[in-house]
Scaffold this active site. Structure first.
Site, PDB file in Angstrom:
ATOM      1  N   TYR A   1       3.727   7.271   1.567  1.00 37.99           N
ATOM      2  CA  TYR A   1       4.573   6.291   0.497  1.00 37.99           C
ATOM      3  C   TYR A   1       6.024   6.060   1.197  1.00 37.99           C
ATOM      4  O   TYR A   1       6.569   5.063   0.717  1.00 37.99           O
ATOM      5  CB  TYR A   1       4.808   7.056  -0.660  1.00 37.99           C
ATOM      6  CG  TYR A   1       3.400   7.473  -1.556  1.00 37.99           C
ATOM      7  CD1 TYR A   1       2.205   6.638  -1.118  1.00 37.99           C
ATOM      8  CD2 TYR A   1       3.492   7.989  -2.820  1.00 37.99           C
ATOM      9  CE1 TYR A   1       1.237   7.231  -1.604  1.00 37.99           C
ATOM     10  CE2 TYR A   1       2.238   8.337  -3.217  1.00 37.99           C
ATOM     11  CZ  TYR A   1       1.225   7.857  -2.713  1.00 37.99           C
ATOM     12  OH  TYR A   1      -0.121   8.291  -3.507  1.00 37.99           O
TER      13      TYR A   1
ATOM     14  N   ASP B   1       4.814  12.893  -8.214  1.00 39.93           N
ATOM     15  CA  ASP B   1       3.817  12.758  -6.985  1.00 39.93           C
ATOM     16  C   ASP B   1       4.214  11.781  -5.982  1.00 39.93           C
ATOM     17  O   ASP B   1       4.146  10.432  -6.157  1.00 39.93           O
ATOM     18  CB  ASP B   1       2.323  12.108  -7.718  1.00 39.93           C
ATOM     19  CG  ASP B   1       1.193  12.097  -6.615  1.00 39.93           C
ATOM     20  OD1 ASP B   1       0.640  13.058  -6.680  1.00 39.93           O
ATOM     21  OD2 ASP B   1       0.999  11.059  -6.032  1.00 39.93           O
TER      22      ASP B   1
ATOM     23  N   LYS C   1       1.355  14.741   0.217  1.00 36.71           N
ATOM     24  CA  LYS C   1       0.006  14.745   0.508  1.00 36.71           C
ATOM     25  C   LYS C   1       0.014  14.777   2.259  1.00 36.71           C
ATOM     26  O   LYS C   1       0.850  14.127   2.761  1.00 36.71           O
ATOM     27  CB  LYS C   1      -0.881  13.668  -0.110  1.00 36.71           C
ATOM     28  CG  LYS C   1      -0.792  13.665  -1.505  1.00 36.71           C
ATOM     29  CD  LYS C   1      -1.660  12.386  -2.043  1.00 36.71           C
ATOM     30  CE  LYS C   1      -1.119  12.338  -3.478  1.00 36.71           C
ATOM     31  NZ  LYS C   1       0.075  11.240  -3.727  1.00 36.71           N
TER      32      LYS C   1
HETATM   33  P1  NDP Z   1      -0.955   2.774 -11.716  1.00 36.18           P
HETATM   34  O1  NDP Z   1      -2.014   2.339 -12.363  1.00 36.18           O
HETATM   35  O2  NDP Z   1       0.056   3.707 -12.020  1.00 36.18           O
HETATM   36  O3  NDP Z   1      -0.072   1.242 -11.876  1.00 36.18           O
HETATM   37  C1  NDP Z   1       1.151   0.887 -11.402  1.00 36.18           C
HETATM   38  C2  NDP Z   1       1.393  -0.621 -11.575  1.00 36.18           C
HETATM   39  O4  NDP Z   1       1.650  -0.786 -12.919  1.00 36.18           O
HETATM   40  C3  NDP Z   1       2.804  -1.001 -10.892  1.00 36.18           C
HETATM   41  O5  NDP Z   1       2.664  -2.100 -10.540  1.00 36.18           O
HETATM   42  C4  NDP Z   1       3.758  -0.998 -12.391  1.00 36.18           C
HETATM   43  O6  NDP Z   1       4.742  -1.990 -12.018  1.00 36.18           O
HETATM   44  C5  NDP Z   1       2.972  -1.283 -13.395  1.00 36.18           C
HETATM   45  N1  NDP Z   1       3.174  -0.476 -14.606  1.00 36.18           N
HETATM   46  C6  NDP Z   1       3.679   0.553 -14.944  1.00 36.18           C
HETATM   47  N2  NDP Z   1       3.760   0.924 -16.183  1.00 36.18           N
HETATM   48  C7  NDP Z   1       3.241  -0.190 -17.003  1.00 36.18           C
HETATM   49  C8  NDP Z   1       3.555  -0.722 -18.228  1.00 36.18           C
HETATM   50  N3  NDP Z   1       3.720   0.225 -19.313  1.00 36.18           N
HETATM   51  N4  NDP Z   1       3.082  -1.956 -18.593  1.00 36.18           N
HETATM   52  C9  NDP Z   1       2.766  -2.959 -17.525  1.00 36.18           C
HETATM   53  N5  NDP Z   1       2.814  -2.569 -16.345  1.00 36.18           N
HETATM   54  C10 NDP Z   1       3.210  -1.312 -15.904  1.00 36.18           C
HETATM   55  O7  NDP Z   1      -1.236   2.437 -10.089  1.00 36.18           O
HETATM   56  P2  NDP Z   1      -0.567   3.368  -8.700  1.00 36.18           P
HETATM   57  O8  NDP Z   1      -1.414   3.101  -7.774  1.00 36.18           O
HETATM   58  O9  NDP Z   1       0.848   3.426  -8.839  1.00 36.18           O
HETATM   59  O10 NDP Z   1      -1.107   4.914  -9.387  1.00 36.18           O
HETATM   60  C11 NDP Z   1      -0.381   5.816  -9.906  1.00 36.18           C
HETATM   61  C12 NDP Z   1       0.212   6.860  -8.699  1.00 36.18           C
HETATM   62  O11 NDP Z   1      -1.097   7.726  -8.169  1.00 36.18           O
HETATM   63  C13 NDP Z   1       0.626   6.271  -7.684  1.00 36.18           C
HETATM   64  O12 NDP Z   1       1.724   5.847  -7.707  1.00 36.18           O
HETATM   65  C14 NDP Z   1       0.456   7.473  -6.581  1.00 36.18           C
HETATM   66  O13 NDP Z   1       1.485   8.517  -6.940  1.00 36.18           O
HETATM   67  C15 NDP Z   1      -0.762   7.986  -6.967  1.00 36.18           C
HETATM   68  N6  NDP Z   1      -2.045   7.252  -5.961  1.00 36.18           N
HETATM   69  C16 NDP Z   1      -2.734   8.340  -5.138  1.00 36.18           C
HETATM   70  C17 NDP Z   1      -3.492   7.716  -4.480  1.00 36.18           C
HETATM   71  C18 NDP Z   1      -4.409   8.502  -3.552  1.00 36.18           C
HETATM   72  O14 NDP Z   1      -5.237   8.193  -2.811  1.00 36.18           O
HETATM   73  N7  NDP Z   1      -4.178  10.016  -3.757  1.00 36.18           N
HETATM   74  C19 NDP Z   1      -3.875   6.011  -4.559  1.00 36.18           C
HETATM   75  C20 NDP Z   1      -3.235   5.441  -5.202  1.00 36.18           C
HETATM   76  C21 NDP Z   1      -2.183   5.802  -6.088  1.00 36.18           C
HETATM   77  P3  NDP Z   1       6.149  -1.563 -12.298  1.00 36.18           P
HETATM   78  O15 NDP Z   1       6.542  -0.231 -11.093  1.00 36.18           O
HETATM   79  O16 NDP Z   1       7.116  -2.886 -11.743  1.00 36.18           O
HETATM   80  O17 NDP Z   1       6.716  -0.953 -13.681  1.00 36.18           O
END
Ligand code: NDP
Length: 277
Positions: free
Chosen positions: A56, A51, A81
């Protein structure tokens, strides 16, 4: 479906296109090497759904990593998107072409309107319909649409969005939206499934994790899958990319699913579309 879930599980969207239920989010993977490494790790671990979004700033790296993986293009599901500044019929068509060019792909699997921009989103939807008809993308959908926005769209168009991508996790259990989407055959896809880390230390969640010998992140992902949502946790770290995919060897009991549903506290860690007219 729940019983037999695997990393290869798919759901058929309302136009028959199959979407893998589990994928990798890429928000805040800014640096090129970070994005490429994360995507290559994910594809190696069996992820087949990525995604991204124009906003981004990593479409180019996403495309590069997909090609570098050596996995046939048709085996990977790619979502991107349309950004808010690109609404409008001609602008949307143009923006789609630019995304395709940055990704260096010949088609997109799923193209989403990122945000329901007031006054112009219906015109934008016409462009989405055209892209679909012309085979430029296999499915079109929306993101951050509340029931009101979806209702409006269903009134003006016969093309029902294949997907609505919204924030959704036990702390934001949008049950009415989920029911509405199900009723209209719009697949709900959850973003921020891990609450961006904000609730991973919640003792209530931790106690479930301990009981299932899983991590809090794994419980949140499995909860989303068992609600038949498409889920796209983001991590840039190979260890966590593996951890987040290790959710197919257990299932959450029905009463525990209900207990997790009750964590709802209307927590939003991303933008709130509730009041967008
Ligand atoms: P998430 O809820 O997926 O959380 C991501 C965060 O959690 C990062 O900081 C990551 O850090 C950390 N993380 C990941 N795995 C673990 C784990 N196993 N244990 C502890 N911490 C962890 O949030 P997102 O905002 O990234 O949402 C997911 C995806 O959804 C986005 O990346 C994007 O593609 C999409 N999105 C879409 C939106 C929209 O408006 N359509 C808005 C927001 C997101 P690290 O990378 O350091 O591991």
């Amino acid at each position: 479906m729940t019983k037999d879930l695997s990393i290869d599980s798919i759901i058929a969207l309302n136009n028959g296109v199959e979407i893998p239920v589990f994928g990798l989010g890429t928000y805040r993977m800014k640096d090129g090497a970070e994005t490429r490494t994360a995507i290559l790790s994910a594809l190696k671990a069996g992820y087949r759904h990525i995604d991204t979004a124009k906003s981004y700033g990593n479409e180019k790296d996403v495309g590069e990593a997909i090609r570098a993986s050596g996995i046939p293009r048709e085996r990977i599901f790619v979502t991107t998107k349309l950004w808010n500044a690109d609404h409008g019929y001609q602008k949307a068509l143009k923006a789609f072409g630019k995304s395709l060019k940055r990704l260096e792909l010949s088609y997109i699997d799923l193209f989403l309107i990122h945000w329901p921009v007031k006054g112009i989103r219906d015109e934008t939807w016409r462009a989405m319909e055209r892209l679909l008809q012309e085979g430029e993308c296999r499915a079109v959908g929306v993101s951050n649409y509340m029931i009101r926005h979806l209702g409006e769209l269903l009134e003006i168009s016969a093309t029902i969005p294949a997907v609505n991508q919204v924030e959704f996790h036990p702390y934001l259990f949008q049950e009415d939206l989920l029911k509405f989407c199900r009723k209209h055959k719009i697949q709900l896809e959850t973003y921020c499934p891990l609450t961006r880390g904000r609730r991973l230390d919640d003792p209530k969640l931790r106690s479930f994790a301990d009981r299932y010998s899983k991590t809090p992140a794994q419980i949140l992902i499995r909860w989303a899958l068992q609600h038949d949502l498409v889920v796209i946790p983001k991590s840039s770290h190979p260890g966590r990319i593996l951890e987040n995919a290790d959710v197919f060897d257990f299932s959450i009991a029905e009463e525990d699913m209900k207990a997790l549903d009750s964590f709802h506290e209307n927590l939003r860690v991303s933008w709130d579309p509730t009041n967008v007219q």
